[in-house]
Every structure is written in structure tokens, then in C-alpha cells.
Design an enzyme around this catalytic site. Structure first.
Site, mmCIF file in Angstrom:
data_model
loop_
_atom_site.group_PDB
_atom_site.id
_atom_site.type_symbol
_atom_site.label_atom_id
_atom_site.label_comp_id
_atom_site.label_asym_id
_atom_site.label_seq_id
_atom_site.Cartn_x
_atom_site.Cartn_y
_atom_site.Cartn_z
ATOM 1 N N GLY A 38 36.663 36.709 28.684
ATOM 2 C CA GLY A 38 35.817 35.725 28.016
ATOM 3 C C GLY A 38 34.466 36.327 27.631
ATOM 4 O O GLY A 38 33.920 36.039 26.561
ATOM 5 N N SER A 65 39.054 32.243 28.281
ATOM 6 C CA SER A 65 39.322 33.253 29.301
ATOM 7 C C SER A 65 40.498 32.781 30.149
ATOM 8 O O SER A 65 40.460 31.677 30.717
ATOM 9 C CB SER A 65 38.084 33.429 30.181
ATOM 10 O OG SER A 65 38.410 34.223 31.292
ATOM 11 N N CYS A 69 21.128 35.152 44.277
ATOM 12 C CA CYS A 69 20.142 35.735 45.175
ATOM 13 C C CYS A 69 19.723 37.086 44.607
ATOM 14 O O CYS A 69 20.532 37.990 44.490
ATOM 15 C CB CYS A 69 20.781 35.916 46.548
ATOM 16 S SG CYS A 69 19.601 36.396 47.782
HETATM 17 N N1 PLP Z 1 31.754 31.796 29.690
HETATM 18 C C1 PLP Z 1 31.790 30.875 30.661
HETATM 19 C C2 PLP Z 1 31.308 29.495 30.375
HETATM 20 C C3 PLP Z 1 32.287 31.199 31.925
HETATM 21 O O1 PLP Z 1 32.307 30.280 32.893
HETATM 22 C C4 PLP Z 1 32.737 32.520 32.145
HETATM 23 C C5 PLP Z 1 33.227 32.941 33.492
HETATM 24 O O2 PLP Z 1 32.539 32.809 34.474
HETATM 25 C C6 PLP Z 1 32.697 33.438 31.090
HETATM 26 C C7 PLP Z 1 32.188 33.043 29.882
HETATM 27 C C8 PLP Z 1 33.159 34.852 31.262
HETATM 28 O O3 PLP Z 1 34.559 34.946 31.266
HETATM 29 P P1 PLP Z 1 35.253 36.248 31.923
HETATM 30 O O4 PLP Z 1 35.153 36.082 33.398
HETATM 31 O O5 PLP Z 1 36.671 36.207 31.428
HETATM 32 O O6 PLP Z 1 34.527 37.426 31.413
#
Ligand code: PLP
Length: 381
Positions: free
Chosen positions: A72, A194, A320
């Protein structure tokens, strides 16, 4: 506690059994590279093509509009960086975006706009930043910390009137489990997904790119994905992504009411059992799986530690850094006071969540907060 209660589905989801089963042959006997020309390669290519058709049907786009990516984060980066590199001009996003969007926009020298108290884009603030130099606007469909849903139709309307040449990208990574993507896609030009957020494997994603939209590719090389994303296809991951997405889409109508009921039961139990606790975003404004709460006078880190010991896996919307608790950028953008933001607790439900999980989590959280408050009281005596 001898069993784990997993309430961190926004971080990642357990893989669905059907997605694992669909993936396995491509890790074993059907291992070919789909870019080859022999029959073995054609078999792998057919699998990727079928996965592309299935994903397109769930998004409501054309198969040719589906670009498979490595995650993602990559899809978000490719949308922002690719649009700015191709068109020049500026990227604009909201202050509550995932860092995959926020940092990509910041790196291109773009503009970050305010959000409202629920973490949704402030349309007036967005309007105020518009000019002819906007290449791409990125507004997330569902916020990953607090679960709020953005009205993308309204964002599209504003763009149409104010900066019609700008592309609209949405990070729909947290949307796929809860929203019908066919109702999201018509409003946007670019959409990120993702796999690991809906029962697929980690390390594979999608960027849907509307026909006619050209981006400079983030990754160049062998020219896969019609030159839009080079790199040998992760065939097993792509097949599993498609399997998980199709199944999630088919189950959504039944899952949303089931999870909404469990989420409401969880929050009601916490509000009744934990003094000084409030829900961050109203249920009507967020997705079914999200139960983000704020607890007065509590440090999330200590709470998470006790919950982990009690077998409850949750998270906080704070990171953190250098030993100091930084309030989450999302809560800060929503205008939540640092004192409340320090006690944030993100509980996210999903396909594997049961009523017993919810009831046991309420008991564990109630007891952990009471323990922390007793310790604080004892330390000041
Ligand atoms: N965008 C959002 C809103 C997400 O929650 C995440 C994952 O935490 C990502 C992008 C990133 O996706 P990936 O873990 O596949 O890189």
C-alpha cells in the site's frame, strides 16, 4: 489469560484460509515467471490476468486500470510522486493521511490541509489551497487511526469546480473491508489498496489508475504492468490478494452489521466500566471495525503493556520517539488535547472477532485502567 484477543485488525489481518490455499501452488509447483514465453510462464500469466479481472470487478474499474504494486505504501508513493513528476505542480493532502501519503507529499514540497474534529478533510481549508498548479489531491477514504470515513463525492465536486485538471487519489487501504469500493471509485482517479488489511498477504498492493491518466513510474526496469510498475510479479501474492478481496467483498454485507454490533458492545462496555473514557469519533462517522477511545489521565504505553500481559493485542495512536510519547499526528490534527491524546487506545475488530473477545477485552481494559490509576494514586501519596 491463555488465549489471545486480537483487536489490531487495522495494523494487519490474519490471512484468510482461502487466500493461503490460493497462494500456495504459486510458491511451489506453479512458480514460473509470468513474463516468460513458455507454457509454464503462460500459466502464471493467466493467474495474474484472472486476479486482475477479479480485483477490477470488486473496484468497479477496468482490468487495464489495475496496477499491482509491492504494498500500500508503494501505491500511495507511486500516485503522489508519479503525478507530480509527470505533470509538474503541487500535491495536496490532508494532515490526517497515513505517512505513506503525508511524507510523499511533503517530499515533493506539497501542501498539507487541515481536517475536522473527526479527522476528515476540511473542505474550506482544501478550497483555500487550490490553484492551477495542483497536480494531485490525496484524501484518504477511511482513516487508519480513528476510522472516520471521508465523503469523496464532496471532494470530487470541489475539485471539479476549483481545479478541474487535478487528479484525485484516495488511500483506500482501510476501506476495503468496510466500504463497497464500487461506490468509491467513480469519484477518484487513483485508488490504493493493501492486501494484508483484508486477509491477504503482506507485501502486495494495488494502485488503480483511471484510463487516460499517465503517471511517471516510481519503479522502472523490465516494464511489467504496461510500464507502470516494473519488477517480476509476485504471482502468489497477487492471486491471494484477489482471492481475499473477492471473499471480503462477498461477505461485507453480512460482516458490517455483525462487526458494528460487536464494536458498539465493546464501546458501551468500556464507557460503562472505565470512568473518564470517551469515544474519539461518533459511530455514524466511522467504519464498523473501528473503536478508538481516549482515556483521561492514562499513558497508552503503560496500558498497552498491561493489556499485552492480559493477552489483549491492541494499539495506540501514538509513537514513542526518543523515549518521549509523541501524540499521533492524526489526533493532533483533529485538535485533541495532548492530555487526552496521550491516553488513546485503538481497538480494531475484524473477521475473526467474536462476542467473547469483546467481553473479555472490556474486562481486561477495565481492570488494567483501574490498576494504572491505583498505581498513580499510590505514587502521589
Ligand atoms: N495507508 C493506510 C491508511 C494504512 O493503514 C497503511 C498500513 O498501515 C498503509 C497505507 C500502508 O500499507 P502497507 O502496509 O501495505 O505498506
Amino acid at each position: 489469560m491463555d488465549r489471545l484477543i486480537y483487536l489490531d485488525h487495522a495494523a494487519t489481518t490474519p490471512m484468510r484460509e482461502d487466500a493461503v490455499a490460493a497462494m500456495l501452488p504459486f510458491l511451489t509447483e506453479r512458480f514460473a515467471n509470468p513474463s516468460g514465453s513458455h507454457r509454464f510462464a503462460r500459466d502464471a500469466r493467466r493467474a495474474v490476468d484472472e486476479a486482475r479481472d477479479a480485483v477490477a470487478a470488486v473496484i468497479g474499474c477496468r482490468p487495464g486500470e489495475v496496477v499491482f504494486t509491492g504494498c500500500g505504501t508503494e501505491a500511495d508513493n507511486a500516485a503522489i510522486t508519479g503525478a507530480v513528476a509527470r505533470r509538474g505542480g503541487r500535491a495536496v493532502c490532508t494532515a490526517a493521511e497515513h505517512h505513506a501519503v503525508l511524507h510523499a507529499v511533503e517530499r515533493t514540497g506539497g501542501t498539507v490541509v487541515a481536517v475536522d474534529a473527526a479527522g476528515r478533510v476540511d473542505l474550506d481549508a482544501l478550497d483555500a489551497t487550490f490553484g492551477d498548479d495542483v497536480a494531485v489531491v490525496s484524501v484518504m477514504a477511511v482513516n487508519n487511526e480513528v476510522g472516520s470515513i471521508t465523503d469523496l463525492a464532496a471532494v470530487r465536486d470541489l475539485i471539479r469546480h476549483r481545479t478541474p485538471l487535478a487528479l484525485l487519489h484516495t488511500d483506500a487501504v482501510q476501506a476495503a473491508s468496510w466500504l463497497d469500493l464500487r461506490a468509491v471509485w467513480p469519484h477518484v482517479d487513483l485508488l490504493s489498496l493493501s492486501a494484508h488489511k483484508f486477509g491477504g498477504p503482506k507485501g502486495v498492493g494495488v494502485l488503480a489508475v483511471r484510463e487516460g491518466v499517465v503517471l511517471d513510474p516510481l519503479i522502472v526496469g523490465g516494464g511489467q504492468e504496461r510500464d507502470r510498475r516494473s519488477g517480476t510479479h509476485n504471482v502468489g501474492g497477487i492471486v491471494a490478494l484477489a482471492t481475499a478481496l473477492v471473499a471480503t467483498d462477498a461477505e461485507r454485507d453480512a460482516e458490517v452489521p455483525r462487526i458494528t454490533e460487536l464494536r458498539d458492545r465493546l464501546v458501551a462496555g468500556l464507557v460503562a466500566g472505565v470512568p473518564g473514557l470517551r469515544e474519539t469519533v461518533a459511530p455514524a462517522d466511522k467504519v464498523a471495525g473501528s473503536a478508538h477511545v481516549l482515556i483521561e489521565g492514562i499513558e497508552s504505553e503503560s496500558l498497552l503493556y498491561l493489556l499485552d500481559e492480559a493477552g489483549v493485542c491492541a494499539s495506540a495512536a501514538s509513537a514513542c520517539a526518543s523515549g518521549a510519547m509523541d501524540p499521533s499526528h492524526v489526533l493532533a490534527a483533529m485538535g485533541i488535547d495532548r492530555r487526552w491524546a496521550a491516553g488513546s487506545l485503538r481497538l480494531t475488530l475484524g473477521r475473526t472477532t467474536s462476542a467473547a473477545d469483546v467481553d473479555d477485552a472490556v474486562a481486561a481494559i477495565t481492570s488494567a485502567v483501574a490498576t494504572l490509576r491505583e498505581r498513580t494514586a499510590a505514587s502521589v501519596r
